[in-house]
Design a protein around this motif. Structure first.
Motif, short mmCIF file in Angstrom:
data_model
loop_
_atom_site.label_atom_id
_atom_site.label_comp_id
_atom_site.label_asym_id
_atom_site.label_seq_id
_atom_site.Cartn_x
_atom_site.Cartn_y
_atom_site.Cartn_z
N TRP A 79 0.85 -1.19 0.00
CA TRP A 79 0.00 0.00 0.00
C TRP A 79 0.89 1.24 0.00
CZ3 TRP A 79 -5.11 -0.06 -0.72
CH2 TRP A 79 -5.80 -1.24 -0.45
N GLU A 80 0.41 2.31 -0.60
CA GLU A 80 1.07 3.61 -0.59
C GLU A 80 0.14 4.61 0.08
OE1 GLU A 80 2.46 7.10 -3.72
OE2 GLU A 80 1.45 5.31 -4.47
N THR A 81 0.60 5.29 1.11
CA THR A 81 -0.21 6.33 1.76
C THR A 81 -0.20 7.56 0.86
OG1 THR A 81 0.31 5.50 3.95
CG2 THR A 81 -0.46 7.79 3.80
N VAL A 82 -1.40 8.06 0.53
CA VAL A 82 -1.49 9.23 -0.36
C VAL A 82 -2.06 10.46 0.33
CG1 VAL A 82 -1.55 7.90 -2.50
CG2 VAL A 82 -3.68 8.40 -1.33
N ALA A 83 -2.71 10.27 1.46
CA ALA A 83 -3.24 11.37 2.27
C ALA A 83 -3.63 10.78 3.62
CB ALA A 83 -4.46 12.01 1.60
N GLU A 84 -3.91 11.64 4.58
CA GLU A 84 -4.33 11.14 5.88
C GLU A 84 -5.62 10.34 5.71
OE1 GLU A 84 -5.54 12.76 10.30
OE2 GLU A 84 -4.33 14.04 9.00
N GLY A 85 -5.59 9.07 6.11
CA GLY A 85 -6.76 8.22 6.02
C GLY A 85 -7.03 7.65 4.64
N VAL A 86 -6.04 7.79 3.72
CA VAL A 86 -6.22 7.29 2.35
C VAL A 86 -4.94 6.60 1.89
CG1 VAL A 86 -6.80 7.88 -0.05
CG2 VAL A 86 -7.73 9.27 1.83
N LYS A 87 -5.09 5.36 1.39
CA LYS A 87 -3.94 4.65 0.82
C LYS A 87 -4.38 3.95 -0.45
CE LYS A 87 -4.68 0.66 3.84
NZ LYS A 87 -4.11 -0.21 4.86
N ARG A 88 -3.42 3.73 -1.35
CA ARG A 88 -3.76 3.08 -2.62
C ARG A 88 -2.76 1.98 -2.94
NH1 ARG A 88 -2.41 8.24 -6.06
NH2 ARG A 88 -0.16 8.08 -6.11
N LYS A 89 -3.25 1.09 -3.80
CA LYS A 89 -2.44 -0.03 -4.28
C LYS A 89 -2.69 -0.15 -5.78
CE LYS A 89 -2.37 -3.77 -1.69
NZ LYS A 89 -2.50 -5.14 -1.12
N VAL A 90 -1.64 0.09 -6.58
CA VAL A 90 -1.75 -0.10 -8.02
C VAL A 90 -1.69 -1.60 -8.26
CG1 VAL A 90 -0.68 0.32 -10.27
CG2 VAL A 90 -0.69 2.13 -8.53
N MET A 91 -2.78 -2.14 -8.80
CA MET A 91 -2.88 -3.59 -8.96
C MET A 91 -2.23 -4.08 -10.24
SD MET A 91 -4.26 -4.40 -6.16
CE MET A 91 -4.54 -6.15 -6.46
N THR A 92 -2.54 -3.42 -11.35
CA THR A 92 -1.97 -3.82 -12.64
C THR A 92 -2.25 -2.72 -13.66
OG1 THR A 92 -1.74 -5.65 -14.23
CG2 THR A 92 -3.98 -5.12 -13.46
#
Length: 114
Positions: free
Chosen positions: A18-31
Motif C-alpha cells: 500500500w502507498e499512503t497518499v493522504a491522511e486516512g487514504v492509501k492506494r495499491k496499483v494492482m496492474t
C-alpha cells in the motif's frame, strides 16, 4: 510510490504494498498497461480524496463503505455496489463517510502513479 505490477495474467494482492497518499487514504496499483490501470484505494472514515482533475477517463466501483463523491460540481452519496464515472478533465473528489474501498480504473494508465 507503490510497487506497481505491469500487466500479467494474474496479480497476487498480498504481494503488493500500500502507498499512503493522504491522511486516512492509501492506494495499491494492482496492474496496468499503456491503455488501462486498475487501482484499489482504501479510505478510513473522514478520509478525503482532494478535488482534482486529470486527462484520464476514470470509472470507479465502490467495493465497500459510503462516500460523498463530487463530479463537476454535482455531489452524490454512493455505497457498496455503486459505480461512478469521471470524464476526462472533470474536477472530482471524494469524502469517506464510512470506511471503505474504491476500485478505480483509468484509461490511459496513470503514469504519475508508478
Amino acid at each position: 510510490m507503490a510497487a506497481a505490477q505491469a500487466a500479467t495474467p494474474f496479480v497476487d494482492d498480498q504481494s503488493l504494498p500500500w502507498e499512503t497518499v493522504a491522511e486516512g487514504v492509501k492506494r495499491k496499483v494492482m496492474t496496468y498497461d499503456a491503455n488501462v490501470m486498475l487501482v484499489k484505494v482504501a479510505f478510513e472514515t473522514g478520509g478525503v480524496g482532494s478535488p482534482h482533475s486529470h486527462f484520464h477517463t476514470q470509472m470507479s466501483y465502490v467495493e465497500s463503505g459510503v462516500f460523498t463523491i463530487t463530479i463537476a460540481g454535482e455531489a452524490r452519496t454512493v455505497r457498496a455496489g455503486d459505480v461512478f464515472y469521471v470524464p476526462s478533465n472533470a474536477w472530482h473528489g471524494a469524502v469517506c463517510e464510512a470506511a471503505g474501498m474504491l476500485v478505480d480504473v483509468f484509461t490511459p494508465m496513470r503514469e504519475d502513479f508508478i
